[in-house]
Design a protein around this motif. Structure first.
Motif, short mmCIF file in Angstrom:
data_model
loop_
_atom_site.label_atom_id
_atom_site.label_comp_id
_atom_site.label_asym_id
_atom_site.label_seq_id
_atom_site.Cartn_x
_atom_site.Cartn_y
_atom_site.Cartn_z
N SER A 22 0.84 -1.19 0.00
CA SER A 22 0.00 0.00 0.00
C SER A 22 0.87 1.25 0.00
O SER A 22 2.00 1.24 0.52
CB SER A 22 -0.96 0.01 1.20
N GLN A 23 0.34 2.29 -0.61
CA GLN A 23 1.06 3.55 -0.69
C GLN A 23 0.13 4.69 -0.33
O GLN A 23 -1.06 4.66 -0.64
CB GLN A 23 1.63 3.77 -2.10
N SER A 24 0.69 5.70 0.31
CA SER A 24 -0.11 6.88 0.64
C SER A 24 0.75 8.13 0.59
O SER A 24 1.97 8.06 0.84
CB SER A 24 -0.73 6.72 2.04
N THR A 42 1.83 6.58 -5.99
CA THR A 42 1.40 7.93 -5.59
C THR A 42 1.61 8.83 -6.79
O THR A 42 2.73 8.93 -7.31
CB THR A 42 2.22 8.47 -4.41
N ARG A 102 -2.45 8.60 -2.24
CA ARG A 102 -2.58 8.14 -3.63
C ARG A 102 -2.34 9.30 -4.60
O ARG A 102 -1.83 9.09 -5.70
CB ARG A 102 -3.96 7.55 -3.87
N TYR A 103 -2.72 10.48 -4.20
CA TYR A 103 -2.54 11.67 -5.02
C TYR A 103 -1.98 12.78 -4.15
O TYR A 103 -2.37 12.93 -3.00
CB TYR A 103 -3.86 12.13 -5.64
#
Lengths: 111, 116
Positions: B5-7, B111, B9-10
């Motif tokens: 997971s990545q944060s 991201t 996303r934007y």
């Protein structure tokens, strides 16, 4: 010498047809050649991979053909389906972890 | 099980701002990679961690880019004084094994960074 050249940039195939994507490399130190599939808004996902001591590898509808002397490898998608529409990246790795990706091929399979 | 997971996303940043991008790899994965993907291009290698050790940072474009993985799990990619050319999708990937055995890389969704 670190580049991996991929062609074509885009490809349109009829449903049920064969999709073929080609890649070429220069660095003979590359020891692992994966193909990745990427859908919009998602990260790439490993599809199939080959090592240079094998000339062909098949997994379901996906086949990699590898020509070590020509330093070329290709992905064949048999019986292409609309759900296969995505961007495909060939890649090559040397030294255990550094992976070099091609520029990608956008595949569209017409229903 | 959960994937990478990545944060966030934007992320929209004004030129000159600092940003921090987070990656949560698959639990227990030894190897962690960061890539930069420009629009319409393939991912480009930025850096590699084996547990907490940063073994290769040859792909980082400038000294404005800094990555860390202090406890060998979560990683952060920091970009200082962002420039418009930093606009791209930043992908994180993890792999169970290290080095030669790290064949399958599992990618996060990325991201998307836009620098105005």
């Amino acid at each position: 010498q670190q580049q991996v050249k991929q062609s074509p940039q885009s490809l349109i195939v009829q449903k049920g047809g064969i999709s073929i994507i080609n890649c070429a490399y220069e660095n003979t130190a590359f020891d692992y050649f994966p193909w990745y599939q990427q859908f919009p808004g998602k990260g790439p996902a490993l599809l199939i991979a080959i090592r240079p001591d094998v000339s062909e590898k098949k997994e379901g509808r996906f086949t990699i053909s590898f020509n070590k002397s020509a330093k070329q490898f290709s992905l064949h998608i048999m019986d292409s389906q609309p759900g296969d529409s995505a961007t495909y990246f060939c890649a090559a790795r040397s030294g255990g972890f550094k992976t070099i990706f091609g520029a990608g091929t956008r595949l569209f399979v017409k229903a | 099980g959960a994937g990478v997971s990545q944060s966030p996303r934007y992320k929209v940043a004004k030129r000159g701002q600092d940003v921090a991008l987070r990656c949560d790899p698959i639990s227990g994965h030894v190897s962690l990679f960061w890539y930069q993907q420009a629009l319409g291009q393939g991912p480009e290698f930025l850096t590699y961690f084996q547990n907490e050790a940063q073994l290769d940072k040859s792909g980082l474009p400038s000294d404005r880019f800094f990555a860390e993985r202090p406890e060998g799990s979560v990683s952060t990619l920091k970009i200082q004084r962002t420039q418009q050319e930093d606009s791209a999708v930043y992908l994180c990937a993890s792999s169970l094994m290290a080095g030669w055995n790290s064949e399958t890389q599992y990618f996060g969704p990325g991201t998307r960074l836009l620098v105005l």
